[in-house]
Design an enzyme around this catalytic site. Structure first.
Site, mmCIF file in Angstrom:
data_model
loop_
_atom_site.group_PDB
_atom_site.id
_atom_site.type_symbol
_atom_site.label_atom_id
_atom_site.label_comp_id
_atom_site.label_asym_id
_atom_site.label_seq_id
_atom_site.Cartn_x
_atom_site.Cartn_y
_atom_site.Cartn_z
ATOM 1 C CB CYS A 296 81.767 -36.603 -5.351
ATOM 2 S SG CYS A 296 82.428 -37.255 -6.866
ATOM 3 C CD GLN B 211 65.712 -47.808 -3.135
ATOM 4 O OE1 GLN B 211 65.263 -48.370 -4.130
ATOM 5 N NE2 GLN B 211 66.232 -46.593 -3.212
ATOM 6 C CG ASN C 265 70.069 -47.126 -0.515
ATOM 7 O OD1 ASN C 265 70.051 -47.685 0.575
ATOM 8 N ND2 ASN C 265 70.923 -46.171 -0.804
ATOM 9 C CB SER D 243 60.442 -42.037 -0.188
ATOM 10 O OG SER D 243 60.674 -40.949 -1.038
ATOM 11 C CB THR E 283 49.717 -25.850 5.725
ATOM 12 O OG1 THR E 283 49.451 -24.850 6.706
ATOM 13 C CG2 THR E 283 48.546 -25.969 4.768
ATOM 14 C CG HIS F 44 61.713 -39.579 -4.782
ATOM 15 N ND1 HIS F 44 62.895 -39.907 -5.393
ATOM 16 C CD2 HIS F 44 61.985 -39.432 -3.472
ATOM 17 C CE1 HIS F 44 63.848 -39.947 -4.473
ATOM 18 N NE2 HIS F 44 63.316 -39.664 -3.297
ATOM 19 N N GLY G 244 61.244 -39.670 2.611
ATOM 20 C CA GLY G 244 61.784 -40.816 3.333
ATOM 21 C C GLY G 244 62.784 -40.406 4.405
ATOM 22 C CB THR G 245 65.444 -37.813 4.468
ATOM 23 O OG1 THR G 245 66.085 -38.338 3.299
ATOM 24 C CG2 THR G 245 66.480 -37.287 5.433
HETATM 25 N N1 PLP Z 1 65.944 -44.613 2.574
HETATM 26 C C1 PLP Z 1 66.331 -45.245 1.475
HETATM 27 C C2 PLP Z 1 66.604 -46.710 1.529
HETATM 28 C C3 PLP Z 1 66.471 -44.554 0.268
HETATM 29 O O1 PLP Z 1 66.877 -45.188 -0.827
HETATM 30 C C4 PLP Z 1 66.187 -43.173 0.255
HETATM 31 C C5 PLP Z 1 66.357 -42.383 -0.983
HETATM 32 O O2 PLP Z 1 67.352 -42.433 -1.641
HETATM 33 C C6 PLP Z 1 65.775 -42.557 1.448
HETATM 34 C C7 PLP Z 1 65.666 -43.310 2.586
HETATM 35 C C8 PLP Z 1 65.468 -41.094 1.506
HETATM 36 O O3 PLP Z 1 64.227 -40.809 0.920
HETATM 37 P P1 PLP Z 1 63.921 -39.325 0.379
HETATM 38 O O4 PLP Z 1 64.730 -39.153 -0.864
HETATM 39 O O5 PLP Z 1 62.448 -39.337 0.114
HETATM 40 O O6 PLP Z 1 64.287 -38.368 1.454
#
Ligand code: PLP
Length: 401
Positions: free
Chosen positions: A341, A195, A161, A215, A253, A217, A82-83
């Site tokens: 933190c 989310q 999130n 994303s 790849t 996970h 997602g990032t």
């Molecule tokens: N955007 C949101 C709203 C998220 O909650 C997260 C993950 O915590 C991300 C982006 C980032 O996704 P990833 O962990 O797959 O890089």
């Protein structure tokens, strides 16, 4: 009521209530991924038969994602999470602007967007941050009032999130597109739906967005894989140069097993969406009712309606999140706090401060997020554990000993 962890879940020994942070890979997904680590290991760009197997697996995953998003398969780009999808959206679009443009984001975006926008600001782009209400919801009219006479990318998350706030993306997209038509400027709309997947419809035609991030996970898929939906015709520069995979948009790849996991986890999450929402909403409501009844002073931070079903976000005045989390962890309950933190200090979350919450309430906030395998027993155990931890920290007698 079950009172020990062993009575509830002898196998895992923990009550995992942090599904907004991540989720375990579900068995169907793992089984589908496994062959692509070993016997079907071919490089999708090669010409022999086992490479074809990898290519077919990617095609199938892409078709699954396209079906959930109601888009063309050519509009689905697999990313490293997602990032990366968020970075690719804002940086990839901004780099196509002829002149520095506007990067319009909200106060509650994920750091993947906020920090990417900060980098773009150093390159001369203008970052405009739209405020949110006390529940973390963006008013589309506030977005409209920030649209100016420069090319722009509007990036507002579909669902937050931390507190689960849901934004009216169709309305935001409508205003943005209307402005683009009236001014002749490029106004590109992105939403971070990381989310929202498995909880809200991701039909990109109904949402009206040009770009959307996902994303795996968060929906029982593997970590390190995501998707960027990029509408046909949207100008988007690649972040990563190389062999030109993913139609020149994301070289490298392909991570075939994870792409397979992404496609299947999204398809399953979409099939089970209604059931998931009902199940987790019931658990969340049970949790919030019990928390307010058994723990004095609890403040509920979720929006009454515009909120994801599976997230309960509360503050406990006078206490700090970290010691509460450690106390819960000691009792086998995994949750999250509203503070992160940093090197030396504990900073309250930008989301909660953006919502106008006091530092004290933000510091004493906790997020419990439920999943498909969470149960009423998990909720009841977590409430007992939380009440006990709060009593201990307040110097009151423990409830269970
Ligand atoms: N955007 C949101 C709203 C998220 O909650 C997260 C993950 O915590 C991300 C982006 C980032 O996704 P990833 O962990 O797959 O890089």
């Amino acid at each position: 009521m079950a009172t020990t962890l062993q009575e509830i879940d002898a196998a895992s020994q923990i009550i995992y209530l942090d599904h907004a942070a991540t989720t375990p890979v579900r068995s169907e997904v793992l089984d589908a991924m496994l062959p692509y680590f070993s016997e079907a290991f071919g490089n999708p760009s090669s010409l022999y038969a086992i490479a074809g197997e990898s290519r077919n697996a990617i095609d199938e995953a892409r078709a699954r994602v396209a079906s959930v998003l109601n888009c063309r398969t050519s509009e689905v780009v697999f990313t490293g999470g997602g990032t990366e999808a968020d970075n690719m959206a804002v940086k990839g679009v901004a780099s196509t602007f002829d002149e520095p443009g506007d990067i319009i984001i909200s106060e509650i975006e994920h750091h993947a967007i906020i920090h990417a926008a900060e980098q773009l600001e150093k390159d001369g782009h203008h970052v405009i941050t739209v405020p949110v209400d006390r529940y973390g919801v963006v008013d589309p009219v506030e977005v409209r009032s920030r649209l100016g006479d420069r090319d722009a990318i509007v990036s507002i998350m579909f669902a937050n999130n931390e507190v689960g706030a849901i934004n009216d993306i169709p309305e935001i997209a409508r205003f943005a597109k209307q402005h683009g038509r009236e001014t002749g400027k490029d106004v590109v709309v992105h939403t971070d739906a990381v989310q929202a997947s498995g909880k809200l419809s991701l039909d990109v035609k109904k949402l009206g967005v040009d770009l959307l991030s996902l994303s795996a996970h968060k929906i029982h898929g593997p970590k390190g894989v995501g998707v960027l939906f990029a509408r046909r015709g949207i100008k988007l520069d690649a972040l990563i140069a190389g062999g030109g995979q993913e139609r020149q948009r994301r070289s490298g790849t392909e991570n075939v097993p994870c792409i397979v996991g992404m496609g299947l986890s999204l398809a399953l999450a979409e099939n089970e969406r209604q059931q998931f929402c009902q199940h987790t909403r019931d658990l969340r409501d049970r949790f919030l009712a019990a928390a307010t009844e058994h723990i004095s002073g609890v403040v509920v931070n979720n929006h009454p309606q515009n909120t994801l079903p599976h997230i309960a976000h509360i503050s406990i005045p006078g206490l700090e999140g970290e010691p509460m989390l450690l106390g819960l962890d000691f009792k086998g309950v995994c949750a999250s706090s509203g503070s992160a933190c940093s090197s030396a200090s504990v900073e309250p979350s930008h989301v909660l401060i953006g919502m106008g919450m006091s530092y004290e309430l933000a510091a004493g906030s906790l997020r419990f997020s439920f999943g498909k395998d969470s149960s009423e027993d998990h909720v009841d155990y977590a409430i007992d554990a939380l009440a006990d931890v709060v009593n201990q920290l307040r110097g009151l007698p423990s409830m269970t000993t």
